[in-house]
Design an enzyme around this catalytic site. Structure first.
Site, PDB file in Angstrom:
ATOM      1  CB  SER A  15      -0.703  -0.140   1.210  1.00 34.52           C
ATOM      2  OG  SER A  15      -1.534   1.228   1.359  1.00 34.52           O
ATOM      3  CE  LYS A  16       3.480   3.121  -5.239  1.00 30.82           C
ATOM      4  NZ  LYS A  16       4.897   2.765  -4.583  1.00 30.82           N
ATOM      5  CB  THR A  62      -7.705  -1.406   1.104  1.00 34.54           C
ATOM      6  OG1 THR A  62      -7.679  -1.835  -0.397  1.00 34.54           O
ATOM      7  CG2 THR A  62      -6.440  -2.254   1.619  1.00 34.54           C
ATOM      8  CE  LYS A  66     -11.727  -0.410  -1.159  1.00 37.70           C
ATOM      9  NZ  LYS A  66     -11.399   0.151  -2.357  1.00 37.70           N
ATOM     10  CG  ASN A  87     -12.527   4.505   0.814  1.00 34.11           C
ATOM     11  OD1 ASN A  87     -13.214   5.305   1.171  1.00 34.11           O
ATOM     12  ND2 ASN A  87     -11.431   4.932   0.013  1.00 34.11           N
ATOM     13  CG  ASP A 103     -12.231   3.671  -3.203  1.00 37.05           C
ATOM     14  OD1 ASP A 103     -11.138   4.256  -2.869  1.00 37.05           O
ATOM     15  OD2 ASP A 103     -12.681   2.687  -2.696  1.00 37.05           O
ATOM     16  N   GLY A 128     -17.124  -2.376 -17.172  1.00 36.93           N
ATOM     17  CA  GLY A 128     -16.849  -3.049 -15.856  1.00 36.93           C
ATOM     18  C   GLY A 128     -18.025  -2.683 -14.812  1.00 36.93           C
TER      19      GLY A 128
HETATM   20  P1  ATR Z   1     -13.490  -4.890  -8.314  1.00 36.25           P
HETATM   21  O1  ATR Z   1     -14.281  -4.715  -7.114  1.00 36.25           O
HETATM   22  O2  ATR Z   1     -12.255  -4.212  -8.393  1.00 36.25           O
HETATM   23  O3  ATR Z   1     -14.562  -3.721  -9.469  1.00 36.25           O
HETATM   24  P2  ATR Z   1     -14.811  -7.161  -9.087  1.00 36.25           P
HETATM   25  O4  ATR Z   1     -15.976  -6.836  -8.501  1.00 36.25           O
HETATM   26  O5  ATR Z   1     -14.067  -8.544  -9.098  1.00 36.25           O
HETATM   27  O6  ATR Z   1     -13.543  -6.213  -9.090  1.00 36.25           O
HETATM   28  O7  ATR Z   1     -15.028  -6.866 -10.760  1.00 36.25           O
HETATM   29  C1  ATR Z   1     -13.862  -7.308 -11.933  1.00 36.25           C
HETATM   30  C2  ATR Z   1     -14.601  -6.538 -13.288  1.00 36.25           C
HETATM   31  O8  ATR Z   1     -13.591  -6.890 -14.099  1.00 36.25           O
HETATM   32  C3  ATR Z   1     -15.909  -7.038 -13.610  1.00 36.25           C
HETATM   33  O9  ATR Z   1     -16.587  -6.257 -14.406  1.00 36.25           O
HETATM   34  C4  ATR Z   1     -15.492  -8.072 -14.537  1.00 36.25           C
HETATM   35  O10 ATR Z   1     -16.419  -8.591 -15.467  1.00 36.25           O
HETATM   36  P3  ATR Z   1     -17.562  -9.552 -15.130  1.00 36.25           P
HETATM   37  O11 ATR Z   1     -18.419  -8.931 -14.129  1.00 36.25           O
HETATM   38  O12 ATR Z   1     -18.158 -10.434 -16.286  1.00 36.25           O
HETATM   39  O13 ATR Z   1     -16.758 -10.684 -14.209  1.00 36.25           O
HETATM   40  C5  ATR Z   1     -14.372  -7.321 -14.998  1.00 36.25           C
HETATM   41  N1  ATR Z   1     -13.307  -8.456 -15.982  1.00 36.25           N
HETATM   42  C6  ATR Z   1     -12.560  -9.136 -15.275  1.00 36.25           C
HETATM   43  N2  ATR Z   1     -11.773  -9.927 -15.927  1.00 36.25           N
HETATM   44  C7  ATR Z   1     -12.371  -9.769 -17.305  1.00 36.25           C
HETATM   45  C8  ATR Z   1     -12.046 -10.188 -18.479  1.00 36.25           C
HETATM   46  N3  ATR Z   1     -11.000 -11.084 -18.907  1.00 36.25           N
HETATM   47  N4  ATR Z   1     -12.806  -9.635 -19.466  1.00 36.25           N
HETATM   48  C9  ATR Z   1     -13.762  -8.653 -19.224  1.00 36.25           C
HETATM   49  N5  ATR Z   1     -14.204  -8.281 -18.111  1.00 36.25           N
HETATM   50  C10 ATR Z   1     -13.256  -8.699 -17.097  1.00 36.25           C
END
Ligand code: ATR
Length: 274
Positions: A15-16, A62, A66, A87, A103, A128
Protein backbone atom coordinates in the site's frame (compact mmCIF):
# COMPACT_ATOMS: atom_id res chain seq x y z
CA UNK A 1 -1.73 14.38 21.79
CA UNK A 2 -0.37 12.77 18.65
CA UNK A 3 -3.14 11.41 16.42
CA UNK A 4 -2.78 8.12 14.63
CA UNK A 5 -4.40 6.61 11.54
CA UNK A 6 -4.12 3.29 9.72
CA UNK A 7 -5.00 1.29 6.64
CA UNK A 8 -6.28 -2.26 7.11
CA UNK A 9 -6.35 -4.92 4.41
CA UNK A 10 -5.03 -8.26 3.21
CA UNK A 11 -2.52 -7.98 1.55
CA UNK A 12 -1.32 -4.58 2.81
CA UNK A 13 2.48 -4.34 2.46
CA UNK A 14 2.28 -2.88 -1.08
CA UNK A 15 0.00 0.00 0.00
CA UNK A 16 1.17 3.49 -0.90
CA UNK A 17 -1.27 5.08 1.55
CA UNK A 18 1.11 5.27 4.56
CA UNK A 19 3.75 7.14 2.56
CA UNK A 20 1.11 9.45 1.08
CA UNK A 21 -0.58 10.40 4.36
CA UNK A 22 2.67 10.69 6.33
CA UNK A 23 4.04 13.02 3.64
CA UNK A 24 0.92 15.18 3.93
CA UNK A 25 1.23 15.27 7.75
CA UNK A 26 4.81 16.53 7.32
CA UNK A 27 3.85 19.10 4.69
CA UNK A 28 1.03 20.48 6.83
CA UNK A 29 2.94 20.13 10.11
CA UNK A 30 0.26 17.93 11.63
CA UNK A 31 1.37 15.85 14.62
CA UNK A 32 0.08 12.48 13.41
CA UNK A 33 1.19 9.15 11.98
CA UNK A 34 -0.35 6.57 9.65
CA UNK A 35 0.50 2.86 9.69
CA UNK A 36 -0.38 -0.21 7.59
CA UNK A 37 -1.98 -3.10 9.52
CA UNK A 38 -2.37 -6.55 8.04
CA UNK A 39 -5.84 -7.82 8.97
CA UNK A 40 -7.20 -11.17 7.81
CA UNK A 41 -10.91 -11.63 7.19
CA UNK A 42 -11.46 -13.77 10.28
CA UNK A 43 -9.83 -11.09 12.47
CA UNK A 44 -11.74 -8.06 11.18
CA UNK A 45 -14.15 -7.80 14.12
CA UNK A 46 -11.36 -7.87 16.66
CA UNK A 47 -9.26 -5.47 14.62
CA UNK A 48 -12.04 -2.88 14.54
CA UNK A 49 -12.59 -3.22 18.29
CA UNK A 50 -8.83 -2.82 18.84
CA UNK A 51 -8.51 0.26 16.64
CA UNK A 52 -11.37 1.79 18.61
CA UNK A 53 -9.92 0.82 21.99
CA UNK A 54 -6.43 2.03 21.13
CA UNK A 55 -7.75 5.40 20.00
CA UNK A 56 -7.18 5.54 16.24
CA UNK A 57 -8.69 8.79 14.93
CA UNK A 58 -9.64 7.08 11.68
CA UNK A 59 -8.52 4.53 9.15
CA UNK A 60 -8.76 3.40 5.56
CA UNK A 61 -10.16 0.03 4.60
CA UNK A 62 -9.02 -1.88 1.57
CA UNK A 63 -9.54 -5.27 -0.07
CA UNK A 64 -11.14 -7.56 1.13
CA UNK A 65 -12.90 -5.66 3.96
CA UNK A 66 -14.74 -2.81 2.22
CA UNK A 67 -18.14 -4.52 2.40
CA UNK A 68 -17.82 -6.78 5.45
CA UNK A 69 -16.84 -3.94 7.79
CA UNK A 70 -20.15 -2.09 7.30
CA UNK A 71 -22.16 -3.83 10.08
CA UNK A 72 -19.30 -3.17 12.53
CA UNK A 73 -19.68 0.62 12.23
CA UNK A 74 -22.20 2.88 13.99
CA UNK A 75 -23.14 5.03 11.01
CA UNK A 76 -22.70 4.93 7.23
CA UNK A 77 -22.75 7.94 4.93
CA UNK A 78 -25.86 7.67 2.66
CA UNK A 79 -23.89 7.54 -0.63
CA UNK A 80 -21.55 4.87 0.78
CA UNK A 81 -24.63 2.95 1.84
CA UNK A 82 -25.88 2.96 -1.76
CA UNK A 83 -22.44 1.88 -2.98
CA UNK A 84 -22.48 -0.98 -0.47
CA UNK A 85 -18.82 -0.44 0.39
CA UNK A 86 -16.70 1.92 2.49
CA UNK A 87 -13.00 2.75 2.41
CA UNK A 88 -12.74 5.35 5.17
CA UNK A 89 -13.69 5.28 8.86
CA UNK A 90 -13.90 8.44 10.95
CA UNK A 91 -13.99 8.32 14.73
CA UNK A 92 -16.44 11.07 15.61
CA UNK A 93 -16.24 13.33 18.69
CA UNK A 94 -18.58 11.11 20.69
CA UNK A 95 -16.39 8.08 19.92
CA UNK A 96 -18.77 6.49 17.41
CA UNK A 97 -17.47 5.20 14.08
CA UNK A 98 -18.77 6.53 10.75
CA UNK A 99 -18.00 4.96 7.37
CA UNK A 100 -17.53 6.82 4.08
CA UNK A 101 -16.61 5.81 0.56
CA UNK A 102 -14.11 8.20 -1.04
CA UNK A 103 -13.13 5.97 -3.99
CA UNK A 104 -15.90 7.07 -6.36
CA UNK A 105 -15.66 10.75 -5.43
CA UNK A 106 -11.88 10.43 -5.66
CA UNK A 107 -12.25 9.31 -9.25
CA UNK A 108 -14.51 12.27 -10.12
CA UNK A 109 -12.19 14.80 -8.39
CA UNK A 110 -9.24 13.37 -10.34
CA UNK A 111 -11.17 13.44 -13.62
CA UNK A 112 -12.24 17.04 -13.09
CA UNK A 113 -8.75 18.10 -11.99
CA UNK A 114 -7.42 16.63 -15.26
CA UNK A 115 -10.05 17.80 -17.77
CA UNK A 116 -12.19 20.40 -15.98
CA UNK A 117 -15.80 20.36 -14.82
CA UNK A 118 -17.37 21.30 -18.14
CA UNK A 119 -18.05 17.78 -19.42
CA UNK A 120 -21.06 16.91 -17.26
CA UNK A 121 -23.47 16.87 -20.22
CA UNK A 122 -21.40 14.33 -22.16
CA UNK A 123 -22.25 10.67 -22.49
CA UNK A 124 -20.12 8.51 -20.20
CA UNK A 125 -19.25 4.86 -20.84
CA UNK A 126 -18.22 2.88 -17.79
CA UNK A 127 -16.56 -0.46 -18.59
CA UNK A 128 -16.95 -3.07 -15.85
CA UNK A 129 -19.59 -3.68 -13.19
CA UNK A 130 -17.62 -4.70 -10.08
CA UNK A 131 -17.20 -2.79 -6.83
CA UNK A 132 -14.99 -0.10 -8.36
CA UNK A 133 -17.41 0.60 -11.19
CA UNK A 134 -20.39 0.73 -8.82
CA UNK A 135 -18.67 3.37 -6.66
CA UNK A 136 -17.76 5.49 -9.68
CA UNK A 137 -21.28 5.25 -11.13
CA UNK A 138 -22.91 6.62 -7.96
CA UNK A 139 -20.26 9.33 -7.60
CA UNK A 140 -20.69 10.43 -11.24
CA UNK A 141 -24.43 10.73 -10.65
CA UNK A 142 -23.87 12.67 -7.42
CA UNK A 143 -21.56 15.13 -9.23
CA UNK A 144 -24.08 15.78 -12.01
CA UNK A 145 -23.22 13.30 -14.76
CA UNK A 146 -26.55 11.86 -15.81
CA UNK A 147 -25.91 10.10 -19.13
CA UNK A 148 -24.20 6.95 -17.93
CA UNK A 149 -23.91 3.71 -19.89
CA UNK A 150 -22.35 0.69 -18.23
CA UNK A 151 -21.02 -2.22 -20.26
CA UNK A 152 -19.82 -5.48 -18.80
CA UNK A 153 -18.90 -9.02 -19.85
CA UNK A 154 -21.72 -10.19 -17.55
CA UNK A 155 -24.44 -7.76 -18.59
CA UNK A 156 -26.77 -8.63 -15.69
CA UNK A 157 -24.29 -6.99 -13.29
CA UNK A 158 -24.37 -3.79 -15.35
CA UNK A 159 -28.18 -3.91 -15.36
CA UNK A 160 -28.23 -4.24 -11.58
CA UNK A 161 -26.18 -1.04 -11.12
CA UNK A 162 -28.29 0.86 -13.69
CA UNK A 163 -31.44 -0.21 -11.84
CA UNK A 164 -30.08 1.17 -8.60
CA UNK A 165 -28.99 4.41 -10.28
CA UNK A 166 -32.49 4.82 -11.70
CA UNK A 167 -31.09 6.19 -14.99
CA UNK A 168 -28.73 5.22 -17.79
CA UNK A 169 -28.41 1.99 -19.76
CA UNK A 170 -26.63 -1.35 -19.60
CA UNK A 171 -24.77 -2.58 -22.69
CA UNK A 172 -22.96 -5.71 -23.78
CA UNK A 173 -19.26 -5.28 -24.57
CA UNK A 174 -20.07 -5.67 -28.25
CA UNK A 175 -22.77 -2.99 -28.18
CA UNK A 176 -20.35 -0.63 -26.46
CA UNK A 177 -17.65 -1.28 -29.10
CA UNK A 178 -20.10 -0.58 -31.92
CA UNK A 179 -21.36 2.64 -30.35
CA UNK A 180 -18.02 3.88 -29.01
CA UNK A 181 -18.13 7.10 -31.05
CA UNK A 182 -21.16 8.33 -29.02
CA UNK A 183 -19.23 8.73 -25.79
CA UNK A 184 -17.29 11.81 -24.68
CA UNK A 185 -15.87 10.08 -21.61
CA UNK A 186 -14.83 6.41 -21.40
CA UNK A 187 -13.76 4.86 -18.10
CA UNK A 188 -11.96 1.51 -17.85
CA UNK A 189 -13.05 0.13 -14.45
CA UNK A 190 -12.34 -3.59 -14.80
CA UNK A 191 -9.38 -5.32 -13.24
CA UNK A 192 -7.75 -5.83 -16.67
CA UNK A 193 -4.48 -3.99 -17.22
CA UNK A 194 -3.06 -4.49 -13.73
CA UNK A 195 0.61 -5.37 -14.06
CA UNK A 196 -0.13 -8.68 -12.32
CA UNK A 197 -3.12 -9.61 -14.50
CA UNK A 198 -4.28 -10.18 -18.05
CA UNK A 199 -3.03 -7.60 -20.55
CA UNK A 200 -5.86 -7.73 -23.12
CA UNK A 201 -8.26 -4.81 -23.61
CA UNK A 202 -11.81 -5.18 -22.21
CA UNK A 203 -13.24 -3.73 -25.46
CA UNK A 204 -11.83 -2.82 -28.84
CA UNK A 205 -11.07 0.88 -29.35
CA UNK A 206 -11.37 0.77 -33.15
CA UNK A 207 -14.19 3.32 -33.18
CA UNK A 208 -12.66 5.70 -30.67
CA UNK A 209 -13.02 9.35 -31.72
CA UNK A 210 -10.08 11.77 -31.37
CA UNK A 211 -10.28 14.06 -28.31
CA UNK A 212 -12.41 11.58 -26.33
CA UNK A 213 -11.52 11.56 -22.63
CA UNK A 214 -10.33 8.06 -21.69
CA UNK A 215 -9.63 7.18 -18.04
CA UNK A 216 -8.42 4.03 -16.31
CA UNK A 217 -8.73 3.12 -12.62
CA UNK A 218 -5.54 1.03 -12.71
CA UNK A 219 -2.38 3.03 -11.83
CA UNK A 220 0.24 0.30 -11.78
CA UNK A 221 1.34 0.39 -14.57
CA UNK A 222 0.61 4.11 -14.93
CA UNK A 223 -0.06 3.73 -18.66
CA UNK A 224 -2.16 0.59 -19.04
CA UNK A 225 -2.46 -1.13 -22.44
CA UNK A 226 -5.94 0.44 -22.68
CA UNK A 227 -4.61 3.98 -22.14
CA UNK A 228 -1.68 3.40 -24.49
CA UNK A 229 -4.03 2.36 -27.30
CA UNK A 230 -6.40 5.28 -26.56
CA UNK A 231 -3.53 7.77 -26.62
CA UNK A 232 -2.36 6.34 -29.96
CA UNK A 233 -5.79 7.09 -31.34
CA UNK A 234 -5.67 10.73 -30.22
CA UNK A 235 -7.64 10.51 -26.98
CA UNK A 236 -6.98 12.63 -23.91
CA UNK A 237 -5.95 10.12 -21.25
CA UNK A 238 -6.40 10.23 -17.47
CA UNK A 239 -4.37 7.71 -15.44
CA UNK A 240 -5.64 5.92 -12.33
CA UNK A 241 -3.12 7.65 -10.08
CA UNK A 242 -5.36 10.68 -9.56
CA UNK A 243 -8.17 8.50 -8.24
CA UNK A 244 -5.82 6.98 -5.68
CA UNK A 245 -4.47 10.37 -4.56
CA UNK A 246 -7.89 12.01 -4.35
CA UNK A 247 -9.56 9.15 -2.49
CA UNK A 248 -6.80 9.70 0.09
CA UNK A 249 -7.20 13.48 0.04
CA UNK A 250 -10.96 13.26 0.64
CA UNK A 251 -10.39 10.83 3.53
CA UNK A 252 -7.72 13.18 4.94
CA UNK A 253 -10.21 16.04 4.73
CA UNK A 254 -12.86 14.01 6.62
CA UNK A 255 -10.32 13.31 9.37
CA UNK A 256 -8.60 16.67 9.67
CA UNK A 257 -10.73 19.26 7.88
CA UNK A 258 -8.03 20.17 5.34
CA UNK A 259 -7.63 19.17 1.68
CA UNK A 260 -3.94 18.31 1.16
CA UNK A 261 -1.84 19.13 -1.93
CA UNK A 262 -2.76 16.53 -4.57
CA UNK A 263 -0.65 17.83 -7.46
CA UNK A 264 2.63 17.58 -5.59
CA UNK A 265 1.64 14.07 -4.43
CA UNK A 266 0.86 12.99 -8.01
CA UNK A 267 4.37 14.02 -9.06
CA UNK A 268 5.93 12.24 -6.08
CA UNK A 269 4.09 8.97 -6.81
CA UNK A 270 4.75 9.21 -10.55
CA UNK A 271 8.46 9.29 -9.81
CA UNK A 272 8.10 6.17 -7.65
CA UNK A 273 6.12 4.29 -10.31
CA UNK A 274 8.60 5.03 -13.11
P1 ATR B 1 -13.56 -4.57 -8.45
O1 ATR B 1 -14.23 -4.62 -7.12
O2 ATR B 1 -12.12 -4.16 -8.41
O3 ATR B 1 -14.33 -3.76 -9.44
P2 ATR B 1 -14.61 -7.13 -9.28
O4 ATR B 1 -15.81 -6.87 -8.46
O5 ATR B 1 -13.95 -8.45 -9.22
O6 ATR B 1 -13.45 -6.09 -8.96
O7 ATR B 1 -14.97 -6.77 -10.81
C1 ATR B 1 -14.08 -7.03 -11.83
C2 ATR B 1 -14.63 -6.45 -13.13
O8 ATR B 1 -13.69 -6.74 -14.17
C3 ATR B 1 -15.95 -7.04 -13.57
O9 ATR B 1 -16.68 -6.08 -14.29
C4 ATR B 1 -15.49 -8.18 -14.50
O10 ATR B 1 -16.46 -8.61 -15.44
P3 ATR B 1 -17.56 -9.74 -15.00
O11 ATR B 1 -18.55 -9.05 -14.12
O12 ATR B 1 -18.16 -10.20 -16.28
O13 ATR B 1 -16.78 -10.81 -14.28
C5 ATR B 1 -14.35 -7.50 -15.20
N1 ATR B 1 -13.41 -8.45 -15.79
C6 ATR B 1 -12.48 -9.20 -15.15
N2 ATR B 1 -11.80 -9.98 -16.02
C7 ATR B 1 -12.31 -9.71 -17.26
C8 ATR B 1 -12.03 -10.16 -18.59
N3 ATR B 1 -11.07 -11.08 -18.82
N4 ATR B 1 -12.77 -9.64 -19.61
C9 ATR B 1 -13.73 -8.72 -19.38
N5 ATR B 1 -14.03 -8.25 -18.15
C10 ATR B 1 -13.35 -8.72 -17.11
Amino acid sequence: MKKWFAVIGDPISHSKSPDMHNTWFDELEIDATYIPIHVKTEDLNQAVASLKLLGASGWNVTVPHKETIIPMLDKIDPIAEKMGAINTVVRQEDGTLKGYNTDGAGFVHALEEAVGKEHKDQKVLLIGAGGASRGIAFALQQYGYHQISICNRTISKAEAIINELGEGEALSLEQAENRLNEFGIIIQATSLGLSTGEQKLPISLDRLQKETIVADIVYNPLITPFLAEAENKGAKIVTGLGMFVHQGAIAFNYWLGQYPNTEKMMNRLMEQLK
